[in-house]
Design an enzyme around this catalytic site. Structure first.
Site, mmCIF file in Angstrom:
data_model
loop_
_atom_site.group_PDB
_atom_site.id
_atom_site.type_symbol
_atom_site.label_atom_id
_atom_site.label_comp_id
_atom_site.label_asym_id
_atom_site.label_seq_id
_atom_site.Cartn_x
_atom_site.Cartn_y
_atom_site.Cartn_z
ATOM 1 N N LYS A 37 0.827 -1.199 0.000
ATOM 2 C CA LYS A 37 0.000 0.000 0.000
ATOM 3 C C LYS A 37 0.870 1.261 0.000
ATOM 4 C CE LYS A 37 -3.606 -0.009 2.858
ATOM 5 N NZ LYS A 37 -4.947 0.248 2.292
ATOM 6 N N ARG A 107 -3.214 2.792 8.615
ATOM 7 C CA ARG A 107 -3.520 1.516 7.963
ATOM 8 C C ARG A 107 -2.255 0.671 7.866
ATOM 9 N NH1 ARG A 107 -6.923 4.836 4.540
ATOM 10 N NH2 ARG A 107 -9.005 3.937 4.400
ATOM 11 N N GLY A 116 -8.047 -8.606 4.881
ATOM 12 C CA GLY A 116 -8.869 -8.846 6.056
ATOM 13 C C GLY A 116 -8.101 -9.271 7.291
ATOM 14 N N MET A 118 -5.359 -7.674 8.680
ATOM 15 C CA MET A 118 -4.647 -6.672 9.464
ATOM 16 C C MET A 118 -5.585 -5.500 9.772
ATOM 17 S SD MET A 118 -1.224 -7.833 9.161
ATOM 18 C CE MET A 118 -0.516 -6.254 9.497
ATOM 19 N N ARG A 351 -3.065 -1.324 -6.526
ATOM 20 C CA ARG A 351 -2.278 -2.569 -6.413
ATOM 21 C C ARG A 351 -2.720 -3.482 -7.540
ATOM 22 N NH1 ARG A 351 -5.380 -4.872 -1.013
ATOM 23 N NH2 ARG A 351 -7.454 -4.864 -1.936
ATOM 24 N N HIS A 472 -8.443 -30.680 7.969
ATOM 25 C CA HIS A 472 -8.459 -32.047 7.453
ATOM 26 C C HIS A 472 -9.205 -32.128 6.123
ATOM 27 C CE1 HIS A 472 -10.012 -36.222 7.149
ATOM 28 N NE2 HIS A 472 -8.809 -36.519 7.591
ATOM 29 N N SER A 829 14.202 -42.969 -16.099
ATOM 30 C CA SER A 829 12.952 -42.252 -15.861
ATOM 31 C C SER A 829 12.637 -42.394 -14.376
ATOM 32 C CB SER A 829 11.832 -42.850 -16.710
ATOM 33 O OG SER A 829 10.618 -42.203 -16.405
ATOM 34 N N CYS A 897 8.422 -39.761 -14.546
ATOM 35 C CA CYS A 897 7.084 -40.200 -14.932
ATOM 36 C C CYS A 897 6.185 -40.402 -13.727
ATOM 37 C CB CYS A 897 7.146 -41.453 -15.804
ATOM 38 S SG CYS A 897 7.784 -42.899 -14.942
ATOM 39 N N TYR A 917 12.991 -34.202 -19.623
ATOM 40 C CA TYR A 917 11.545 -34.020 -19.761
ATOM 41 C C TYR A 917 10.837 -34.374 -18.468
ATOM 42 C CZ TYR A 917 11.205 -39.107 -20.181
ATOM 43 O OH TYR A 917 11.280 -40.455 -19.929
#
Lengths: 944, 944
Positions: A37, A107, A116, A118, A351, A472, A829, A897, A917
Site C-alpha cells: 500500500k 492503515r 482482512g 490486518m 495494487r 483435514h 525415468s 514419470c 523431460y
C-alpha cells in the site's frame, strides 16, 4: 518483556535509522520497506496523482518494534512527528487544532497483501474539542459526531481489544429507542448520546478514559497495527500462504478524506479491467455520499462505476485517465480505491488486482497484443493454478446465473480445493460412502476427521462449516483432487435433524436435497447447477500463452498414457512424447484376464522347467541326445505348453495395443514399461476367496466347485505377499519369468517394425521397472537386446527402427548406484511415486489415509510428498542419479514419470537438476508446459 | 585363438623377462610370483634343509601364457632348459640319459592353496630306455616299471585328457588275470604288459604315441598345469573362495625322490602341531616303502608319525628338528610333506596348516605364550568362522567317535553351512514341514529348489546329493543359519523307495531313520549322535584371544536383547551395552496381550478426544470453564477411560521389565526402543478371523458369539494395511498415539530413578524408531523430554540419571537428512534390516523365499544383503548419515543394531566409517569382538 529487551539492548540499529518515508519520498523500488500500500501511494504521489498527503512507517520499524520487546525504536516517534508536520503544512490543517483539525487514518500495509487480516483505524485526531471544529468547518455536525463515534468504536476494538459486541449492542439500543432502522437514520443527538456511552465503555473496559490527545491516539494506533502482524489469524494466513514471518508490516498514516460529505462526495473501488472475464473496461462500483465502511456493510447497494460518468462526468474522466496511467505504469491490471470529497477525486490505493483464471489468461494475452508486456512476462502472469482451474469442470455460467438470480446462493466459504460439484447433500460419511457408489453426493460435515475419509472417497465434493485451508477436509480433498468448500461459517448444520441452514436463506436444506459447490470460488448453492468440462481447443488465449511458454522452456513435456486414446489426448494438449505406457493395464481387460491368469498359474513350474533346459544347453560337454530328450520332455509338459500358449495369445493382443499407441504418437518417443505389478494382482482377492471357500465348505462340502476353488485359493495363498509393494514385481518378475519380458519385447518390436514398414516413424523406448542393482539391468538388457536383434535381423530388409533400452529409477539403491546402472541403460525415468514410498518408507495405500495427511495438518510434513516432490530426500537421490548417471553416459536421457511430473513446484526442481523431460497425465500437460517455462525464466533470473 | 594373439602382440613383457627361479634363488617374499609351494621349498632350500633340487616357473609366466592364447612366452623354454641344467649339475643325473636318468615332478602351486583343484605329473623323464637305466641303478626292475606305468597313466589323464577309467579298467583286468588283489601284488611282467597296453591307449585316444622325449613330456606337463588353472572346477572354487582369477599358478619342477625303494624308504605328511586339537606335538602319518599316492589311495594303513622314531630314530630326529625350525621360521603351525629315500630325508613341502576352530584358537594362544607371535598376530590367526563354529552346537566327541568306530560314517559331502544336527531323514519338503513341527528332522533331497523352502524352515538340517557351495540348499541354509551338507555325491537317493544309500555302506537309510550331519565338516552319519552346546566359560583360550582383541579394537561391541536373561548372556559374552531392547516383545506375553488389545481397540477414539482437549487447552483465549467442561467430558468417555487404564496397567509391567534389563546391565548403556510394530500385529490375524466369522455366519447365525467376533473383525479390517512394513508403525504411532510413548518413557525413567535410588548406576538411552523427517524427531523429542523432566523433577531429591534421547536410522530419508535430525538426536543407531529393505525395496518376508536367494544363486547379488551389508547402496547412505550427523553434532554416538552387527564383513565396514559400536545377538558378541579387532588391525595395516 524485560528479558527480551535486556538481551538486545546493544544490538539495535543506530538511532539515526530512517523509519519514516513521506509519500513524496517513496517509490515502488523500496516496496520491501514500504509495503504494498505504501509503495502504491508513493508511486501515485510521485506521478502527480491526487493522493491525500501522508507518510509510511517502514517494515523495519515493525521488526525493530518486536526485537525490542514491543517498544518503539529510538527516533521513530520523532520522525512520525516531523512527518505529521509536513502533512500539516501540505493540508493547511493541524493535528489536534480545534479550529482546523487534521484527521488521519492509520492503515497496515505488508509487502504481500493479506486481505482482512490486518487492522485499520480511521478519523484519528478527533476529541471533544476538535469534533466541534470539524462540525463548524464542514457545516455538518451530524457528520462530525458520527466520525467521532466511529473513531471511538474502532479505537476501542482495535487498539484497546474491547469486545466489539459491546459497542454494537449500545448502537442497537439507541436505534430502537429513537425508532431508527439503520445507522444513517440516527439523529445527531442520538449519536452524541452514543459517543458518551462509548466513552464510558472505554473507561470501564480498559480502565482508562478514551485518550483525548490525538498524539496519544496516533501512538496507540501505530502500536496496534504493528501488533496485528502477529495476531493468530495473521500468522495462520502467512503459514498457509508461505509468507515469511520476518517481513513485518509497514504503517501508513494518511490525511482523512470523506466521501460522506454530501452528494458531491462518494467512495468506490474499481479494477482497470474486468477481474472475472479480463475484458478491457473499467469495472467497479461506488456509492455517493458514503464512506468505505458503508460499501462493505452492504446496507446500500453500490452503483456500477459507469454511473459515475453520468453523476460526475469530469471526475469520471479524471479517474479513467488515472486508471489508464496506473495500468500502463505498472503494466498490470490494477485494483484501485478512491474517494471523492466535495467533487475532488482522491486516490487511496493501487495494487495489482486479483483475478479469475479466465481473466488472468485473457489479460496476459491481451497485454502482449497491446505491446504492454512481453511474452515471458505474460507467461509469468498466469499461475499454474489458473491453468488447472480453466481445465477443471466448472459451473455453466447461465445455470449459475440463474441460481444466483433465484436466490439459491446459500453461503460463501473458503475455496479449499478447486473444481465444481453437484450432488445430494449427505451428512455422514457412512451414508456418503454407500450412496456415493450409485449417485452423486456431496459430503456435508461440521468438520471432517480421519473417520470420514471413506465417505470423502465416494463423494463428488466436500463442504464443511469449520476449519481453514489446512483443515483435514481441505488437505484431504486437495489430496484427492476433489472440490472442497471449507470453513463456511454461516452454515448451521444440524446432524440430528439432518438439515443445513444458511445465514440468509430460510428453508433448510434436507439430507438428500441437491446442492452445488464451487471449490474454486467457495460458493455454495442450493439445487443442481449444470457443470461443463472445458474444451481446450476453444481456450485460444490459454493456447497462445502456452505457445509462448513452449518457446521459453528447456524442459520437454511428455505424458503418461496406456491407450491410444490417452496418446491422442496427450498430443492434443501438446505432449512431446509418452513418458510412461503401462503394459499391464492391458492385461486387466475382461477378455484378457482369463488368459493372463492361466499364464500366471503355470508360470512357476514352466519357468523352472525352461530354466533347467537352458542351463542344460549351456553346460559344457552335455551330449546333444540328452539335450534333445530333455527338450522334448519340457516342451511336452502341460504347464509349459499352457504357459507358452497363453503368452503367445497375450503377445498378439499386446502387439495390437502397442501399434495403437505408437501410431498415435508417430514421430515422437513412446516409453513402454515392461510388466510391473505383482502377479497376484491379476488373481482374485485372497480375502474374498477365503470367505467363498469357507462358505462352500460349511454349507455344501460335497459341491464339485469346492475343489476347484480350493486349488485357486491355494495358488493365491502361495503367491500372497506380506508387503507386495516390496515384493516380487518389476524386473524381479522379469528375471524369474524371462519369457514374459521376451513376449512383451517381441510384441513391441514387431509392432514397431510393422508400422515402420507402413511408412511411419516410431520411436519405442523399452523401460525396465524397479531396477536396484546393475546386474538386474544388465541381465534384463541382454535378454531384451537378444529379442530385439532377433526381430530386427529375422526379417528380410528389416527397417531401421530407432529404439532405446532404459530403466526406471524408483528405488533408492538405483539412484545410489546410478553410475553403474547407466552403463547398461540409455535412459532413466524417475518413478517418483515408488521412490517417494521407499525413501520415506511410506506405503501410499496405507499412509495417506492413516497418518500422512494428519502429518501435513500437524506440519510434520510441509506438504504431501506424493504431490509435491520432497527435495531434501527424494530430490537428493535424484540429483545423485542425474549427476552420476550422466558422468557415466553423457547423453543419458533423463525424465520423470511419477505424478510429480505435473506439479509446478516439482517441475521447477526437475528443471533445476537438468532433466530432459517431465511426463504427467494428459490433463496436466498444459500446466506442465507453463510451469516448465516459468522455471526456465526463474532460473534465468537467478543466473543473472 | 589367433584373434587374441593378434590383439595383444605388441603388449607383452620384454623377452628378457625372468620366468624361472631356481629353488636356491627364491624366497617367501616373492610368494606372488612363486606360489605357496614354490615359496615354501625355496625358503627351505635357503635354510639349508634337504630339498630335492628344482625350480619354479612363475605365475606371471602362466598369465602370459593365457595372454598369448595358450602359448609359452618367449624365453620361457630356454630358462626351463637352463634350470634343468643346474638341477642335473646338483644331482649328478641327466634328464633322458639312460645310464643315470634324472626324473622330475611337475606340480602346480598357486598363491592360495586350492586343494585337489590343480594338477600334478610325476616321474617325468622315463621312456623305454631310461626305465631300464632306472631299473639297473636301483636294482629294482619292478619299481622302475611301476614308475613308468604311473607316468603314462598320469600323463594320459592330465596332459592328454584321456578318460582315467580306461586305464583303471586295464589295471583291473590285469589284476584279475594274475589273481592280484592290489596294485602292489602285480608282478613285474604284468606291469610291463600294462605299460604296453597303456601306450596303446595313448596312441589310440590321443592319435599320437606317448612322447618318448622327456623334454616333450616336460613341455606337455607344464602346459597342462597352466591349463588346470582355468578348469571349470578351479574357476568355481575361486569364485566361491573369492580368489581373483588373474593370479595365475606357478609350476614347480623338482627332482623326483622315491619313498618306495625298500624298507629304508618311506613317505609321509605331518603337522607341526595337532590340527584338530592344537596340541603342541608333531602329528601325522607315514608309510614305509611307499609313494605319496599310496598314502592317498588308502590301501595300506599309514602309521602315526611317532612310529618313525622307532623305525628310523635318526631320520625322525632330523625331521623333528626341521619341523621345529620351520614353525619358528614361519611362526605358524606347518603342514609338511616328506619322503625318505634309502635312509635320506627329503622335504617336499611346507605350508601353513589347515586347522579346526579349536586348534586355531589353542595354537594362536599357545604361540603368544611361547613368545612366538604377538597378540595382534594371534587375533588375526583366528577366523570369525572359527569362533562361530566353537559356539555352535557340535557333536559330542565320544558319541561321534563311537559312530565312526561302528562304521556309521556314511559319506562326506561339502561343508556348506556350519553346525551339527541330528534328526529323522525325510525325503520331501511337505512331510518335513509337517513332521518338523513336532520332531527333529533332517531334510534329504537330491537338490533343493524354492519349492522346498517350507520344509527347510522346519528341518534341523539339510543334506543334498548334488550342488556346490552356492547351490540353492547351501545358500538358503546359510541364510537360515542351519547346518547343511551339500553335494554329497556318493549318496544315492531313491525318492520312490524313500531310501538313501551311501557308497561304502550296504543297508540303505529308510525314511524316518535317524541321521546326523555336521555342516562344519561335511560328515554324514547314520543314527543319532549327541550334540553339545559349548560353554563359553570353559573356552579359556578363546576368551584369552578375545581379551587381546578387546585391547586392539576401537569399535565397541554391544548386544541386542529384550529380557534380563538376554542381558546377562550378553554380558557374559563380553557385551559393553545393550544396543537394542525391543519394548513391544514384552507386549506379546500371554498375560499382557488382552490388556494390549484393549488399549489398541480404544486408541483411535481416545487419542482423538485427548488431542482435541489438548488443542482446546492450547488455543488462546479459551475460557477456563469451557476447558474444564471439555476435560470432564473427555475423561468420562469410556474409550478414554479404558485406554488410559490399560496404558497404566502396561506401564507398571513395563517398568518392572526395564528394571530387570537395566539392573542386569548396570554401569553400561541400554538402548530402549519405543514401540515399533504396527498395532494390528497384536490383534488376531485377519485371515483367521474371516474364516471364523464366515463359519459362524453360515453354521450358527444366531450365535451370540457372532456379533462380538464381527466387531473384532471390523476393527482388524479397519487397521489392516496393504504393506504393513511401510505403514503405521514406529514413531508414526508415537505421533498419533503419544500416550503410548508417554507411558513407555515414564516406565523407563521411573525404573531408572528407582534403581539409581537403590545405588545402581544405570544408563538408559531412549530410541525413537522409524524417523524419516526432522519434525518427527523433534516432536518426539519434545514429548519424551517433557515426560523425563516430569519424572526427574517431580521427585524430591531426584537422583541424577544419565540418559540419552536418539533415533534409529532405518529409512533412506533419515540418512539423507541426518544432518538435520542430529540436531534433535544425541545418538543414531542404524537399523540396517529395515534400511536394507527400503534401500533395495525388498520386503524381507517376501523376498528371501521368492526371489532373493535365487538372485544370489544367479550372481545378480553377490550375497544376501540381509546378512552381509551392501556397501554400495545401504553403506553409502550410512556414510552420508555418519558424516553429516557428526558435522551437526560432533559427539553424536553412532551404532548399528541390525543383524549385520554380527557379520564380520559388515563389522569391518562399520569400523571403516567410524561407528562407535556394533550391536548384535548375544551369541554373536564373541565373533564381533574378534572381527572388530581384525578390522582395526587391517585399518592400521592400510594406513601404514
Amino acid at each position: 518483556m524485560t528479558t527480551v529487551e535486556s538481551q538486545v539492548e546493544d544490538a539495535g540499529p543506530a538511532t539515526s535509522a530512517k523509519w519514516v518515508y513521506r509519500f513524496t519520498e517513496g517509490n515502488a523500488g523500496i516496496r520491501d520497506l514500504l509495503g504494498g500500500k505504501g509503495a502504491g501511494v508513493a508511486e501515485m504521489t510521485r506521478a502527480g496523482m491526487p493522493v491525500p498527503p501522508g507518510f509510511t512507517i517502514t517494515t523495519e520499524a515493525c521488526n525493530e518494534y518486536y526485537r525490542l520487546g514491543e517498544r518503539f525504536p529510538d527516533g521513530l516517534w520523532e520522525q512520525v512527528g516531523s512527518g505529521l508536520g509536513e502533512v500539516e503544512e501540505a493540508t493547511g490543517k493541524k493535528f489536534g487544532e480545534p479550529s482546523n483539525p487534521l484527521l488521519v487514518s492509520v492503515r497496515s500495509g505488508a509487502k504481500f497483501s493479506m486481505p482482512g487480516m490486518m487492522d485499520t483505524v480511521l478519523n484519528l485526531g478527533l476529541n471533544d474539542e476538535t469534533v466541534d471544529g470539524l462540525a463548524e468547518l464542514t457545516g455538518n455536525r451530524r457528520f462530525a459526531v458520527d466520525a467521532y463515534r466511529r473513531l471511538i468504536q474502532m479505537y476501542g476494538k482495535i487498539v484497546l481489544n474491547i469486545d466489539p459486541a459491546v459497542f454494537e449492542h449500545i448502537l442497537e439500543q439507541e436505534k430502537q429507542e429513537v425508532g431508527a432502522t439503520t445507522d444513517a437514520d440516527l439523529p445527531t443527538e442520538a449519536l452524541e448520546n452514543i459517543v458518551g456511552r462509548f466513552k464510558e465503555v472505554v473507561s470501564r473496559e480498559s480502565g482508562k478514559p478514551f485518550p483525548p490527545d490525538p498524539h496519544d491516539q496516533l501512538r496507540g494506533a501505530i502500536s496496534a497495527v504493528f501488533e496485528s502482524w502477529n495476531s493468530n489469524r495473521a500468522k495462520a494466513y502467512r503459514a498457509y500462504n508461505k509468507i515469511p514471518d520476518d517481513l513485518g508490516t509497514a504503517v501508513n498514516v494518511q490525511t482523512m478524506v470523506f466521501g460522506n460529505m454530501g452528494n458531491d462526495s462518494g467512495t468506490g473501488v474499481a479494477f482497470t479491467r474486468n477481474p472475472s472475464t479480463g475484458e478491457d473496461r473499467l469495472f467497479g462500483e461506488y456509492l455517493l455520499n458514503a464512506q468505505g465502511e458503508d460499501v462493505v456493510a452492504g446496507i446500500r447497494t453500490p452503483q456500477p462505476i459507469s454511473t459515475l460518468e453520468r453523476d460526475m462526468p469530469e471526475v469520471y474522466g479524471q479517474f479513467r485517465e488515472i486508471a489508464r496511467r496506473l495500468e500502463r505504469h505498472y503494466k498490470d491490471m490494477q485494483d484501485l480505491e478512491f474517494t471523492i470529497e466535495r467533487g475532488k477525486l482522491y486516490m487511496l490505493q493501487t495494487r495489482s488486482g486479483k483475478r479469475t483464471a479466465a481473466a488472468a489468461v485473457k489479460i496476459a494475452a491481451d497485454m502482449v497484443r497491446e505491446g504492454l508486456i512481453d511474452q515471458p512476462t505474460a507467461v509469468l502472469r498466469v499461475e499454474a493454478a489458473h491453468v488447472v482451474q480453466l481445465l477443471l469442470p466448472r459451473f455453466e455460467q447461465r445455470s449459475k446465473d440463474e441460481a444466483i438470480a433465484a436466490g439459491r446462493l446459500l453461503a460463501q466459504g473458503l475455496n479449499a480445493s478447486p473444481g465444481a460439484a453437484t450432488g445430494r447433500a449427505i451428512f455422514d460419511a457412512d451414508r456418503a460412502a454407500e450412496l456415493g457408489k450409485s449417485e452423486a453426493v456431496v459430503l456435508v460435515r461440521p468438520e471432517t476427521s480421519p473417520d470420514d475419509v471413506h465417505g470423502m472417497i465416494q463423494a463428488r465434493g466436500i463442504l464443511t462449516a469449520r476449519g481453514g485451508a489446512t483443515s483435514h477436509a481441505a488437505v484431504v480433498a486437495r489430496g484427492m483432487g476433489k472440490p472442497c468448500v471449507a470453513g463456511t461459517e454461516s452454515l448451521r448444520i444440524d446432524l440430528n435433524a439432518r438439515t443445513m441452514t444458511a445465514g440468509n436463506v430460510d428453508a433448510p436444506v434436507q439430507e438428500g436435497d441437491f446442492i452445488s459447490i464451487d471449490g474454486s470460488t467457495g460458493e455454495v448453492f442450493a439445487g443442481e447447477i449444470a457443470t461443463v468440462q472445458p474444451d481446450f481447443a476453444n481456450e485460444t488465449d490459454l493456447r497462445q500463452i502456452l505457445d509462448w511458454a513452449d518457446e521459453i522452456r528447456r524442459l520437454q513435456v511428455w505424458a503418461n498414457g496406456d491407450y491410444p486414446r490417452d496418446a491422442e489426448l496427450a498430443r492434443a494438449y501438446g505432449a512431446e512424447g509418452i513418458g510412461l505406457c503401462r503394459t499391464e493395464h492391458m492385461f486387466f481387460e475382461t477378455d484378457r484376464l482369463p488368459v493372463v491368469r492361466r499364464m500366471i498359474l503355470n508360470a512357476d513350474e514352466a519357468s523352472r522347467l525352461l530354466e533347467s533346459l537352458r542351463s542344460l544347453e549351456a553346460s559344457e560337454g552335455t551330449d546333444s541326445h540328452k539335450v534333445e530328450a530333455a527338450r522334448s520332455r519340457v516342451e511336452a509338459s502341460p504347464a509349459v505348453r499352457s504357459y507358452l500358449d497363453s503368452l503367445k495369445q497375450l503377445e498378439d493382443l499386446q502387439k495390437e495395443d502397442f501399434k495403437g499407441v505408437l501410431e498415435a504418437m508417430q514421430g515422437l518417443p513412446v516409453v513402454i514399461r515392461l510388466i510391473d505389478p505383482p502377479l497376484h494382482e491379476f488373481l482374485p482377492s485372497l480375502e474374498e476367496l477365503l470367505v467363498e471357500v469357507t462358505e462352500i465348505r460349511v454349507s455344501s462340502p460335497e459341491s464339485p466347485e469346492l475343489r476347484e476353488k480350493e486349488e485357486l485359493l491355494s495358488a493365491v495363498q502361495r503367491m500372497h505377499e506380506m508387503n507386495p509393494m516390496l515384493g516380487l514385481r518389476g524386473i524381479r518378475l522379469g528375471i524369474l519369468y524371462p519369457e514374459i519380458i521376451d513376449m512383451q519385447v517381441h510384441a513391441i518390436m514387431t509392432a514397431a517394425v510393422e508400422l515402420t514398414n507402413a511408412g511411419l516413424i516410431v520411436k519405442p523406448e523399452i523401460m525396465v521397472p524397479l531396477v536396484g542393482t546393475v546386474n538386474e539391468m544388465s541381465t534384463a538388457r541382454n535378454r531384451i537386446q537378444a529379442v530385439v536383434d532377433r526381430v530386427l535381423s529375422g526379417r528380410e530388409n528389416a527397417p531401421k527402427v530407432e529404439y532405446k533400452i532404459g530403466t526406471m529409477i524408483e528405488i533408492p539403491r538405483a539412484a545410489l548406484t546410478a553410475g553403474e546402472i547407466a552403463g547398461s541403460a540409455e535412459f532413466f525415468s524417475f518413478g517418483t511415486n515408488d521412490l517417494t514410498q521407499t525413501t520415506y518408507g511410506y506405503s501410499r495405500d496405507d499412509a495417506e489415509g492413516k497418518f500422512l495427511l494428519r502429518y501435513v495438518e500437524m506440519k510434520i510434513l510441509p506438504s504431501n510428498p506424493f504431490q509435491e516432490l520432497d527435495r531434501e530426500g527424494v530430490g537428493r537421490l535424484m540429483e545423485i542419479a542425474v549427476r552420476e548417471g550422466r558422468a557415466a553416459r553423457p547423453d543419458l536421457e533423463v525424465g520423470i514419470c511419477g505424478e510429480h511430473g505435473g506439479d509446478p513446484s516439482s517441475i521447477e526442481f526437475c528443471n533445476s537438476i537438468g532433466l530432459n523431460y517431465v511426463s504427467c497425465s494428459p490433463f496436466r500437460v498444459p500446466v506442465a508446459r507453463l510451469a516448465a517455462a516459468q522455471s526456465a525464466l526463474q532460473a534465468q533470473e537467478r543466473d543473472r
